[in-house]
Design a protein around this motif. Sequence first.
Motif, mmCIF file in Angstrom:
data_model
loop_
_atom_site.group_PDB
_atom_site.id
_atom_site.type_symbol
_atom_site.label_atom_id
_atom_site.label_comp_id
_atom_site.label_asym_id
_atom_site.label_seq_id
_atom_site.Cartn_x
_atom_site.Cartn_y
_atom_site.Cartn_z
ATOM 1 N N UNK A 11 9.495 64.303 83.342
ATOM 2 C CA UNK A 11 9.479 65.207 82.692
ATOM 3 C C UNK A 11 10.615 64.892 80.931
ATOM 4 N N UNK A 12 10.961 63.730 81.540
ATOM 5 C CA UNK A 12 11.883 63.322 79.710
ATOM 6 C C UNK A 12 12.147 62.408 79.046
ATOM 7 N N UNK A 13 11.619 62.093 78.009
ATOM 8 C CA UNK A 13 12.119 60.664 77.321
ATOM 9 C C UNK A 13 12.525 59.591 77.470
ATOM 10 N N UNK A 14 12.199 58.635 77.806
ATOM 11 C CA UNK A 14 13.234 57.184 77.821
ATOM 12 C C UNK A 14 13.460 56.353 76.992
ATOM 13 N N UNK A 15 14.548 56.429 76.504
ATOM 14 C CA UNK A 15 14.303 55.524 75.321
ATOM 15 C C UNK A 15 14.395 53.855 75.110
ATOM 16 N N UNK A 16 14.243 53.320 76.558
ATOM 17 C CA UNK A 16 14.564 51.898 77.070
ATOM 18 C C UNK A 16 13.255 50.694 76.397
ATOM 19 N N UNK A 17 11.452 51.601 76.612
ATOM 20 C CA UNK A 17 10.859 50.943 76.071
ATOM 21 C C UNK A 17 10.483 51.471 74.306
ATOM 22 N N UNK A 18 11.065 52.138 73.409
ATOM 23 C CA UNK A 18 11.251 51.651 72.359
ATOM 24 C C UNK A 18 12.133 50.971 71.857
ATOM 25 N N UNK A 19 13.069 50.674 72.454
ATOM 26 C CA UNK A 19 14.511 50.148 71.933
ATOM 27 C C UNK A 19 13.684 48.885 72.440
ATOM 28 N N UNK A 20 12.563 48.370 73.356
ATOM 29 C CA UNK A 20 12.117 46.433 74.070
ATOM 30 C C UNK A 20 11.728 46.686 72.437
ATOM 31 N N UNK A 21 10.928 47.232 72.147
ATOM 32 C CA UNK A 21 8.949 47.648 70.875
ATOM 33 C C UNK A 21 10.045 46.601 70.028
ATOM 34 N N UNK A 22 11.216 48.174 69.663
ATOM 35 C CA UNK A 22 12.417 47.297 68.248
ATOM 36 C C UNK A 22 12.476 46.187 68.006
ATOM 37 N N UNK A 198 -3.012 57.965 64.841
ATOM 38 C CA UNK A 198 -3.417 59.337 65.149
ATOM 39 C C UNK A 198 -3.786 59.175 62.935
ATOM 40 N N UNK A 199 -3.637 59.141 62.357
ATOM 41 C CA UNK A 199 -3.260 58.467 61.030
ATOM 42 C C UNK A 199 -5.343 58.308 60.787
ATOM 43 N N UNK A 200 -5.770 57.285 62.272
ATOM 44 C CA UNK A 200 -6.731 56.508 61.471
ATOM 45 C C UNK A 200 -7.930 58.299 62.662
ATOM 46 N N UNK A 201 -7.677 59.215 63.749
ATOM 47 C CA UNK A 201 -8.002 59.978 64.238
ATOM 48 C C UNK A 201 -8.673 59.055 65.310
ATOM 49 N N UNK A 202 -7.361 58.574 65.984
ATOM 50 C CA UNK A 202 -7.909 57.883 67.436
ATOM 51 C C UNK A 202 -6.605 58.339 68.465
ATOM 52 N N UNK A 203 -7.002 59.581 68.330
ATOM 53 C CA UNK A 203 -5.804 61.076 69.094
ATOM 54 C C UNK A 203 -6.185 60.015 70.542
ATOM 55 N N UNK A 204 -6.515 59.759 71.798
ATOM 56 C CA UNK A 204 -6.439 59.010 72.950
ATOM 57 C C UNK A 204 -5.974 58.055 72.812
ATOM 58 N N UNK A 205 -5.692 56.918 71.707
ATOM 59 C CA UNK A 205 -5.676 55.769 71.675
ATOM 60 C C UNK A 205 -3.758 56.449 71.440
ATOM 61 N N UNK A 206 -3.401 57.429 70.863
ATOM 62 C CA UNK A 206 -2.200 57.688 69.650
ATOM 63 C C UNK A 206 -1.002 58.254 71.291
ATOM 64 N N UNK A 207 -1.864 58.927 71.990
ATOM 65 C CA UNK A 207 -1.528 59.482 73.656
ATOM 66 C C UNK A 207 -1.692 58.419 74.524
ATOM 67 N N UNK A 220 1.779 65.846 75.680
ATOM 68 C CA UNK A 220 1.342 66.830 75.044
ATOM 69 C C UNK A 220 2.301 67.349 73.733
ATOM 70 N N UNK A 221 3.621 68.145 74.163
ATOM 71 C CA UNK A 221 4.228 68.613 73.426
ATOM 72 C C UNK A 221 4.821 67.304 72.262
ATOM 73 N N UNK A 222 5.285 66.935 72.378
ATOM 74 C CA UNK A 222 4.954 66.122 71.115
ATOM 75 C C UNK A 222 4.309 65.313 70.654
ATOM 76 N N UNK A 463 12.330 68.763 66.876
ATOM 77 C CA UNK A 463 12.904 67.996 67.128
ATOM 78 C C UNK A 463 11.510 67.128 67.797
ATOM 79 N N UNK A 464 10.892 67.911 68.236
ATOM 80 C CA UNK A 464 9.717 67.195 69.280
ATOM 81 C C UNK A 464 8.563 66.506 68.101
ATOM 82 N N UNK A 465 8.720 66.206 66.963
ATOM 83 C CA UNK A 465 8.390 65.358 65.853
ATOM 84 C C UNK A 465 8.789 64.065 65.537
ATOM 85 N N UNK A 466 8.357 63.051 64.878
ATOM 86 C CA UNK A 466 8.932 62.185 64.163
ATOM 87 C C UNK A 466 8.070 61.787 63.291
ATOM 88 N N UNK A 467 8.003 60.631 62.793
ATOM 89 C CA UNK A 467 7.952 59.935 61.770
ATOM 90 C C UNK A 467 6.952 59.232 62.150
#
Length: 467
Positions: A11-22, A198-207, A220-222, A463-467
């Motif tokens: 139920x908590x976010x993990x940083x590793x996938x974000x770091x790998x992508x970066x 989300x800018x393109x209205x593709x909410x399922x893919x964004x999720x 969903x909370x984010x 803090x749930x939203x990001x850029x």
Amino acid sequence: MKTFFKPATSEKNHELPQIIAILIASLGAISNGLLFSWTSPAIPQLVASNTTTLEEASYFTVISPISMAITAPLFSMLIDVIGRKNGVLLVAVPQLIAWILTALAEDIWIYYLATFFSGIGNAGTFVTIPVYVCEIAEPKVRGTWGNVVSISIYSGIFLINVIGAYNDIKTTALICGCLPIIQVLLFSYMPESPYYLLMKGREDEASKALTLLRWRNNVEKELLPLKADVARQISESGTIKELFSIISNRKALIMCVGMRIAQQFSGLPAFEMYTQYLFQQAGGDVSHEISAMIVSGTLALSVSLSAFVVERFGRRPLMLISSLGCALILTVETIYFSISEFTRVDVSNFGWLPLVGMLAYTIVCATGLGILPTLIAGEVFSASIKSKAGGITNATTAVCILIIPKLFQLLTSNFGIFSPFCFFTICCYGSVIFSHFYVIETKGKTLEEIQQELKGNKRHRNRSADC
């Protein structure tokens, strides 16, 4: 969706996938650094072999920024059409072409053409990768790992000085040309930016993308506040006029363009492109090849270490400290070169000063001027205007890169090596004044919070939203 990531039930976010992508996205930034400072080992080789003159070789530092200035706005528009992920992948194409042409070059014109394509790659790097990194990462991850883009660029600058010192130009090009291929193979498995989807209205893919990037099933909370923030931002028409008429956009543009100008007019691009030539002219107790490796290696290491203090000390204080520190160090270098060139004072006992001074400069520059303009450029613009603002900011960077190295060569050739150091010293003092009045703090804030601060409003921290 192809991916290496498999979401967990936590139920908590993990940083590793974000770091790998970066990290994988930043392979393109390493290529950028390799291409940007290719001239450092190449110019001495070409001049020594009588293949070209220093005047002809100096146009390498002119052609790349011209192509960068032309194509930066195109990349800015393109990533809103094809997406952030495809934009990052596209950057590898001109980078690979540049290395192929360099490996095959037999005369100066092919080198010029290769340099033109490297400028296209540089434009794509500065436009696409910071935006992608900013949009996939949480604020706490972005504050530290968002600097990996800058770290990668300076790592590339170090690597090209090492590879180029021990290999001829063709072999160097063949080695470096492998990196864009590796980047494409790995990055094709990374998720698209949820923000763009989300800018393109593709909410399922964004999720789904957010699920992979946070490594959890319930996002969903984010997602909901992120969706609301994106909707608000894209409700603005996003015209060029609004970039100047809306106060938050105007302030952000002044800050980002000013920080880029401050970075470039500190002398950084000239020192990167003419590293070995600089030490050839300065003399000293250490060879110019070793000096170049020491300075570029110190820069890369300093940037890497500085990335982990940005989130602790904040952007604005580090920008002020870095600008003032560079100004003071360059003042000392200017005095040394002035005494060496215009007096009969024996400075042989201070032959270590040019190298030590440049090492000090790189360390201090790395704490702010070297990394913050790239990081902040990805943080302060709303979704509706981000691509247009990025085009203007990066075109400004290209113009500065066009001016500074050529100015370094002209000042050195006509007035002596003290003169560019004197000019860059004055510019660094100007950067201190600019940073005091125009740079805001973005530490730990979401894009929406930054937007509200630029408008002069206060908003409850979300803090749930990001850029």
